[in-house]
Design a protein around this motif. Structure first.
Motif, PDB file in Angstrom:
ATOM      1  N   LEU A  42     -18.895 -24.885   5.576  1.00  0.00           N
ATOM      2  CA  LEU A  42     -19.550 -24.203   6.686  1.00  0.00           C
ATOM      3  C   LEU A  42     -21.042 -24.426   6.482  1.00  0.00           C
ATOM      4  O   LEU A  42     -21.637 -23.889   5.544  1.00  0.00           O
ATOM      5  CB  LEU A  42     -19.213 -22.707   6.689  1.00  0.00           C
ATOM      6  N   LEU A  43     -21.644 -25.247   7.338  1.00  0.00           N
ATOM      7  CA  LEU A  43     -23.010 -25.728   7.132  1.00  0.00           C
ATOM      8  C   LEU A  43     -23.995 -24.950   7.987  1.00  0.00           C
ATOM      9  O   LEU A  43     -23.815 -24.807   9.201  1.00  0.00           O
ATOM     10  CB  LEU A  43     -23.085 -27.223   7.461  1.00  0.00           C
ATOM     11  N   ARG A  44     -25.051 -24.474   7.331  1.00  0.00           N
ATOM     12  CA  ARG A  44     -26.084 -23.701   8.022  1.00  0.00           C
ATOM     13  C   ARG A  44     -27.450 -24.170   7.525  1.00  0.00           C
ATOM     14  O   ARG A  44     -27.584 -24.622   6.385  1.00  0.00           O
ATOM     15  CB  ARG A  44     -25.936 -22.209   7.728  1.00  0.00           C
ATOM     16  N   ALA A  45     -28.448 -24.026   8.365  1.00  0.00           N
ATOM     17  CA  ALA A  45     -29.807 -24.424   7.982  1.00  0.00           C
ATOM     18  C   ALA A  45     -30.423 -23.365   7.076  1.00  0.00           C
ATOM     19  O   ALA A  45     -30.223 -22.163   7.290  1.00  0.00           O
ATOM     20  CB  ALA A  45     -30.671 -24.616   9.224  1.00  0.00           C
ATOM     21  N   PRO A  46     -31.162 -23.772   6.039  1.00  0.00           N
ATOM     22  CA  PRO A  46     -31.835 -22.819   5.156  1.00  0.00           C
ATOM     23  C   PRO A  46     -32.807 -21.933   5.937  1.00  0.00           C
ATOM     24  O   PRO A  46     -33.341 -22.356   6.964  1.00  0.00           O
ATOM     25  CB  PRO A  46     -32.586 -23.726   4.175  1.00  0.00           C
ATOM     26  N   GLU A  48     -30.424 -19.700   5.298  1.00  0.00           N
ATOM     27  CA  GLU A  48     -29.036 -19.259   5.256  1.00  0.00           C
ATOM     28  C   GLU A  48     -28.236 -20.261   4.427  1.00  0.00           C
ATOM     29  O   GLU A  48     -28.302 -21.459   4.668  1.00  0.00           O
ATOM     30  CB  GLU A  48     -28.471 -19.173   6.674  1.00  0.00           C
ATOM     31  N   PRO A  49     -27.493 -19.806   3.422  1.00  0.00           N
ATOM     32  CA  PRO A  49     -26.766 -20.751   2.573  1.00  0.00           C
ATOM     33  C   PRO A  49     -25.532 -21.304   3.265  1.00  0.00           C
ATOM     34  O   PRO A  49     -24.981 -20.699   4.185  1.00  0.00           O
ATOM     35  CB  PRO A  49     -26.384 -19.902   1.357  1.00  0.00           C
ATOM     36  N   SER A  50     -25.097 -22.480   2.820  1.00  0.00           N
ATOM     37  CA  SER A  50     -23.868 -23.104   3.306  1.00  0.00           C
ATOM     38  C   SER A  50     -22.746 -22.840   2.319  1.00  0.00           C
ATOM     39  O   SER A  50     -22.979 -22.707   1.114  1.00  0.00           O
ATOM     40  CB  SER A  50     -24.076 -24.606   3.494  1.00  0.00           C
TER      41      SER A  50
END
Length: 536
Positions: A42-46, A48-50
């Motif tokens: 689950l990929l998120r932009a910093p 916010e952690p993935s």
């Protein structure tokens, strides 16, 4: 669908599965026992952690574990540990290494491949047991339990190298175990490279071998770099047939004044190596820093000087007093969600991380005293901060573990408990930009009607979001730096929210402060405002 250019990969692994067939990040492989293993992200932009999700139906044993070890370009290296029966009542903790590649050849889906066994196959281990009656546990085996000393390096095409550097206090000297995709056998090779100071001079090898204790492994150009946060860095060109080890000390200001990855980090931003350190003002080594313990955040850049020597150049300094002054409500977004910094909550900062795409930005973990609940679990209220060291400003914050968890799931309870007792640094990785996404996987269109004084929750998405105002009028407020800019929107207006930018549809007069896009829609004519949003 679009993914962020880089991610802060959380080392905690969630158990999940089976995965959806249309998940563009999912890959399936097998370990040496023949177990089916699936991985997705689950990929998120910093900041916010993935997250990592694991589907391992057979991995239910107490000694069955799965960890992320390293990452470079489109590759992520995982380590699996499981007990292997060696006959009668004997068992041995063996390790498998699986290499995840986000971009397959010819535009194919991600892959998860088992690498050649390191330390011997099951049959070879059984043969050693029969011959010697036992298999000795070495110090290096214990270090593998902690996923230390091993890294991955990629270069053009699909070529890669995986290597483990063993530094032992013996006359044998360093041992470099290398697996390279360019060799026909794709088996581990043992090399015994010499070690020399990077800038010439002498090195007390006996003392060095005694003191060295690597904390992490960083890819840098054609080098893998073994980092001991109390000493310095060992550089090794992984594609050299006769590799050598070059040792570079950290600056004297930070050498020895640290507590491992809790207060120092090395990273690479756009091909430049950076070092960030939380240096105590009193010179005493600390595991974390609070408002009562003065410290300085110091950033360094590795340069080549006119004498062709590698030197550390100090380029940013931030005192702890100024850092704490940043953490006020008017600096943060949203205003009512950030925890107030109070001495009775014992706030502390730890685990710096360096941005992959912006050399001036670092990330810090801010934790405040946790809770011991009647339910029997513990957790700290924890935030992740993005700080621009060149502008001395707080760019963004994210609530990682919130003060009030409500009624969390068993998986979230396990997550919070693990973080309370064993918080590990995030892994900076850019494999997220290498997926073969040729077209949108799906399009979602929805229609929402707003009356006066209504708002949506604060949201952000891993996709662009396009809004069309079908009826009514209002104001679009954009806030990057400085004062908010208000742009009128009205019937037939079209505006887009970029990937992962926080946004909200609210009424006029509510202006939030932060580095993001905010959308305010209101109704001056007491007519409803209708917005159509398309997500793709």
């Amino acid at each position: 669908m679009a993914f962020p250019d880089w991610v802060m990969l959380d080392p905690y692994v969630f158990r999940d599965g089976p995965f959806s067939d249309d998940d563009p990040t999912a890959a399936i492989g097998h370990n040496s026992r023949g177990d089916k293993v699936g991985v997705r992200f689950l990929l998120r932009a910093p900041p916010e952690p993935s997250s990592i999700f694991l589907d391992w139906e057979a991995g239910t044993g107490d000694c069955d574990d799965f960890s992320v070890v390293a990452a470079h370009r489109d590759a992520v290296l995982f380590q699996m540990g499981c007990l292997v029966s060696l006959g009668s009542s004997n068992a041995y903790k063996a390790f498998d290494y699986l290499l995840y590649r986000a971009a397959g050849a010819g535009g194919s889906s991600p892959s998860l491949d088992l690498l050649a066994p390191f330390g011997g196959s099951v049959d070879e281990l059984k043969a050693r047991m029969e011959a010697d009656g036992l298999i000795r546990l070495t110090n290096q085996h214990l270090r593998r339990l902690k996923c230390l000393d091993i890294g991955v390096l990629c270069r053009d095409g699909e070529e890669f190298a995986v290597a483990e550097l063993q530094i032992t206090r013996s006359e044998v000297g360093p041992e470099l175990h290398v697996l390279r995709s360019s060799t026909s056998s794709r088996k581990w090779e043992l090399k015994r490279p010499p070690i020399t100071p990077a800038n010439g001079g002498s090195l007390d090898l006996e003392k060095f071998l005694w003191d060295w204790d690597a904390d992490t492994v960083i890819p840098f150009g054609s080098y893998l770099c073994w980092v001991d946060y109390c000493l310095g860095i060992i550089f090794c060109d992984m594609f050299d047939e006769n590799p050598q080890l070059h040792y570079l000390e950290f600056p004297a200001d930070v050498r020895g004044a640290c507590f491992g990855g809790c207060c120092q980090a090395v990273g690479v931003t756009n091909g430049v190596m950076k070092l960030v350190s939380l240096v105590p003002d009193d010179g005493l080594i600390a595991e974390n820093y609070t408002p009562e313990s003065g410290f300085t955040i110091v950033c360094w850049t590795l340069r080549i000087d006119e004498m062709d020597k590698m030197v550390w150049e100090k380029d940013a300094v931030l005192k702890s007093d100024y850092l704490w002054s940043m953490l006020k409500p008017d600096f943060l977004w949203p205003l009512d969600e950030f925890p107030f910094i109070t001495t009775n909550r014992f706030p502390r900062v730890q685990f710096p991380l360096i941005s992959i795409d912006d050399s001036s930005v670092i990330y810090l973990v801010l934790a405040q005293n946790g809770r011991v609940e009647e339910a029997g679990y513990n957790y700290d209220e924890t935030w992740l901060l993005a700080i621009d060291m060149s502008k001395m400003t707080l760019k963004m914050s994210f609530p990682y573990i919130e003060d009030e968890m409500g009624d969390p799931s068993p998986e979230m309870l396990a997550f919070a408990e693990d973080k309370f007792w064993r918080f590990e640094p995030f892994l900076a990785a850019d494999f997220s930009r290498h997926f073969n996404l040729r077209c949108p996987r799906h399009v979602e269109v929805w229609l929402q009607t707003f009356g006066p004084a209504e708002r949506t929750p604060i949201r952000r998405h891993l996709c662009e979001e396009v809004f069309v105002v079908l009826k009514g009028k209002g104001i679009l407020v954009l806030k990057y730096t400085g004062q908010p800019r208000e742009i009128p929107v009205f019937q037939n207006s079209i505006f887009m929210v970029p990937v992962n930018d926080p946004h909200q549809v609210v009424y006029v007069g509510f202006i939030l402060v932060g580095c993001a896009i905010y959308i305010k829609v209101w109704n001056s004519d007491e007519h409803e405002v209708r917005i159509c949003s398309s997500i793709y």
